[in-house]
Each structure stands twice: as C-alpha cells, then as structure tokens.
Design an enzyme around this catalytic site. Sequence first.
Site, PDB file in Angstrom:
ATOM      1  N   CYS A 192      10.448  -6.025   5.963  1.00 61.53           N
ATOM      2  CA  CYS A 192       9.955  -5.579   7.275  1.00 61.53           C
ATOM      3  C   CYS A 192       9.342  -6.687   8.133  1.00 61.53           C
ATOM      4  CB  CYS A 192       8.996  -4.401   7.139  1.00 61.53           C
ATOM      5  SG  CYS A 192       7.481  -4.785   6.253  1.00 61.53           S
ATOM      6  N   SER A 241      -5.295  -2.325   4.844  1.00 55.27           N
ATOM      7  CA  SER A 241      -5.911  -2.881   6.048  1.00 55.27           C
ATOM      8  C   SER A 241      -6.774  -1.872   6.808  1.00 55.27           C
ATOM      9  CB  SER A 241      -4.825  -3.456   6.953  1.00 55.27           C
ATOM     10  OG  SER A 241      -3.866  -2.467   7.292  1.00 55.27           O
ATOM     11  N   LYS A 254      -0.932   3.131  -3.202  1.00 54.43           N
ATOM     12  CA  LYS A 254      -1.287   2.558  -1.907  1.00 54.43           C
ATOM     13  C   LYS A 254      -1.145   3.599  -0.822  1.00 54.43           C
ATOM     14  CE  LYS A 254       0.607  -0.741   1.293  1.00 54.43           C
ATOM     15  NZ  LYS A 254       1.693  -1.638   1.564  1.00 54.43           N
ATOM     16  N   CYS A 295       9.720  -7.563   0.499  1.00 54.54           N
ATOM     17  CA  CYS A 295      10.086  -6.535   1.478  1.00 54.54           C
ATOM     18  C   CYS A 295      10.786  -7.237   2.638  1.00 54.54           C
ATOM     19  CB  CYS A 295       8.842  -5.814   1.983  1.00 54.54           C
ATOM     20  SG  CYS A 295       9.233  -4.302   2.892  1.00 54.54           S
ATOM     21  N   LYS A 299       3.742   4.557  -2.817  1.00 59.09           N
ATOM     22  CA  LYS A 299       3.366   4.013  -1.522  1.00 59.09           C
ATOM     23  C   LYS A 299       3.604   5.079  -0.464  1.00 59.09           C
ATOM     24  CE  LYS A 299       4.333   0.369   1.771  1.00 59.09           C
ATOM     25  NZ  LYS A 299       4.943  -0.935   2.005  1.00 59.09           N
ATOM     26  N   TYR A 304      -8.687  -7.002   0.993  1.00 56.25           N
ATOM     27  CA  TYR A 304      -9.048  -8.044   1.959  1.00 56.25           C
ATOM     28  C   TYR A 304     -10.508  -8.472   1.792  1.00 56.25           C
ATOM     29  CZ  TYR A 304      -4.643  -6.491   3.813  1.00 56.25           C
ATOM     30  OH  TYR A 304      -3.319  -6.168   3.916  1.00 56.25           O
ATOM     31  N   ARG A 328       0.097  -4.297  10.153  1.00 53.77           N
ATOM     32  CA  ARG A 328       1.333  -4.496  10.919  1.00 53.77           C
ATOM     33  C   ARG A 328       1.096  -5.396  12.125  1.00 53.77           C
ATOM     34  NH1 ARG A 328       3.790   1.654  10.271  1.00 53.77           N
ATOM     35  NH2 ARG A 328       4.008   1.505   8.001  1.00 53.77           N
TER      36      ARG A 328
HETATM   37  C1  PBG Z   1       5.350  -4.134   3.601  1.00 52.81           C
HETATM   38  C2  PBG Z   1       3.912  -3.836   3.360  1.00 52.81           C
HETATM   39  C3  PBG Z   1       3.008  -3.084   4.135  1.00 52.81           C
HETATM   40  C4  PBG Z   1       1.761  -3.222   3.541  1.00 52.81           C
HETATM   41  C5  PBG Z   1       1.936  -3.997   2.402  1.00 52.81           C
HETATM   42  N1  PBG Z   1       3.271  -4.356   2.295  1.00 52.81           N
HETATM   43  C6  PBG Z   1       3.174  -2.366   5.419  1.00 52.81           C
HETATM   44  C7  PBG Z   1       4.000  -1.186   5.585  1.00 52.81           C
HETATM   45  O1  PBG Z   1       4.587  -0.630   4.664  1.00 52.81           O
HETATM   46  O2  PBG Z   1       4.108  -0.820   6.740  1.00 52.81           O
HETATM   47  C8  PBG Z   1       0.485  -2.622   4.076  1.00 52.81           C
HETATM   48  C9  PBG Z   1      -0.756  -3.286   3.662  1.00 52.81           C
HETATM   49  C10 PBG Z   1      -1.965  -2.961   4.448  1.00 52.81           C
HETATM   50  O3  PBG Z   1      -2.027  -2.084   5.322  1.00 52.81           O
HETATM   51  O4  PBG Z   1      -2.956  -3.646   4.172  1.00 52.81           O
HETATM   52  N2  PBG Z   1       6.208  -3.089   3.541  1.00 52.81           N
END
Ligand code: PBG
Length: 331
Positions: free
Chosen positions: A132, A283, A257, A130, A204, A322, A214
């Site tokens: 981000c 998370s 997810k 990704c 997702k 986690y 984040r």
């Molecule tokens: C990247 C990504 C994210 C997560 C996993 N890969 C964050 C998002 O899409 O903002 C979230 C994982 C988590 O909250 O544990 N795009």
Amino acid sequence: MAVWRTLPAMTAFPITRLRRMRRTDGLRSLVRETRLDLDRFVMPLFACPGEGVVNTVGGLPGIAQRSIDEIVREATELKALGVAAVLLFGIPEEKDEEGSGAWDDDGIVQRALRALKAEVPGLTLLTDVCLCEYTSHGHCGVLRPTDGGGEVVNDETLDLLVRTAVSHVEAGADAVAPSDMMDGRVGAIRAALPETPIVAYSAKYASAFYGPFREVAESTPSEGDRRGYQMDPANVREALRECELDLEEGADVVMVKPALPYLDVIRAVRERFDCPVWAYNVSGEYAMVKAAAAAGHLDERAAALESLTAIRRAGADVVVSYWTKELAAWL
Ligand code: PBG
C-alpha cells in the site's frame, strides 16, 4: 476424626493482606502481575528518500519520515536506549500501479536494511510486507481493472508479496511481517523462505484508527476502502480462524491489530494458541493520547503506561508501539 476435617474450609486468597502488599513500596512489585520490559516492545520506523531528512507529519507527533542516514542515527539512539527491535516501513520515491518499489532490490526499505545491518549491529530488523505504500492507488494489492472501480485481486498479489519478502530478507531483514491480509500470503512466503520468522498480521481489522499512519506512510487509498481484505471489527471468532489458518500456513507469531479496542481479541487468541501473540498499538491509539495530553486533558506518561500495561495484561507477549522510544526513557 482425621485432622484435615478440622481444618477451616479453603478460602480465597486473603484480599486484605494482598491490598496491604499492593499499598506498600517494596511489596507492590511482588504482587504485580504484568510488567513492561523494553525487550517486549518494537519501534516502527519510516524510511524515505533523500539525505538529512526528518519529516514530521502532523497526525503522529514524535514520529517522522527519515532518510536512511537519519534512520541509522535514530536506530543507533534506540539501541543505546535499550530498544531491541524495529519495524521498518518505506515511503518510495515513486509509486506505480503494482507497487514495484516494494520489491526493488534498490528500494527504500532494502537500502535502509543494508545500512542498519552494517551500522547498528545487534538491532533486530523486522519489515512490514505490504504494497500500500508503493501503489499509486494506495491499496495493499493489485487492482483489476486498473482504470477506475477496480478490485484487489488476491492471487496475483501473492507473487508480488513473496518477491517483496524475499528481497527484504536478502537485504538483511531478521523477520518479515505481512500486513496486506491477502488470503494465502503466509503460505506463499513460507514456501519461498523456509527459515525466516514470519510475524503475521493475522487479525487485522478494517479500522478507523490507522488514519495518522496513512498520513505518515502516504498510503491512504485514493478510492474505496480496505474492508474487502481487512476484518470486520464486529468479529472475534473469525479472528481465531484467521490465526489458525496463518499458523497452518507457517506463521511463527500471530498479531492482533489494533490493540486497545480489541483487547478481547488478544485475550481470545492468547487462550486458544500457544504461539507468541503480538499486538499493534496503532497510530490512532497513540495519536489520541498525544492530542489529549497536548490539550492538557491528561498525563501522557501515565495514560501511555496504563495503555501498554493493558495490552500486555490482555495477553500480548510483544507490543509494536510508537511509544517504544519514550518508554525506554520512562522505565
Ligand atoms: C500496511 C499497514 C498499515 C498499518 C500497518 N501496516 C495501514 C493500513 O492497513 O491501512 C497501520 C499501522 C498504524 O496505524 O499504526 N498495510
């Protein structure tokens, strides 16, 4: 009269005997339907620059940004505990508009991969693909226009994601997990990497439960949100469509997810497709239990085991969580 006519009508499985078995040590496990085996869990790890860095971030207790030497140390410990696989994220030294740190051959994840391959042989290495964490604006793709109010442009982003996935594999990734949610990214990655296992974050959702991640990944969008490319939490049929498309494009595994608020989605995906189904216990799901436990409101171990069992029971073959390290100690 034929013998079978004199037999009593078929009854349901005798529930009283089942209850007795469930209450008896030694018999309980014979009637248990769902199990938590450590090799069905994947531990996320966050690589950051520096040396000797273990940087804990408030929202995600027990999880840290780690420099490569510390990632190696942590991964060695995980392997010794019996953890089979890790999912790598990177926090780069510098971010830019395009997220070029994501596909840099000398980038943070690429260096972590090389170190882990050399020093923790046998541990399976997955990478999150990704942009981000690498873009200055925190979005998962390229923004156009770049001077404010921009939108993520899908097709231009695909190239960069492919470069990222290829560089991860060249550095030693055993499988790649695209999490950006751009259309067509699985097909684009598959075309460049015909043999690499692809774990697609297919369903997702645009979720509030990614907050603590984040903070750790330093990937909160500076403006706007991710609803343009992540899914609407209200939809399940669309999730099936997303999975179907990713499988057609060459995904080997589809992932749902978050996990706990989407158990019905996991179940629906499980029933529709015969491929492996994974779920990401994100998370926020973890942080909520940690916070409640820290405040003395619940027993963390029991709540975690119950949560993970529920995710497996719903139909997930593998769970990214986690809790994986603690689970190794609990089991
Ligand atoms: C990247 C990504 C994210 C997560 C996993 N890969 C964050 C998002 O899409 O903002 C979230 C994982 C988590 O909250 O544990 N795009």
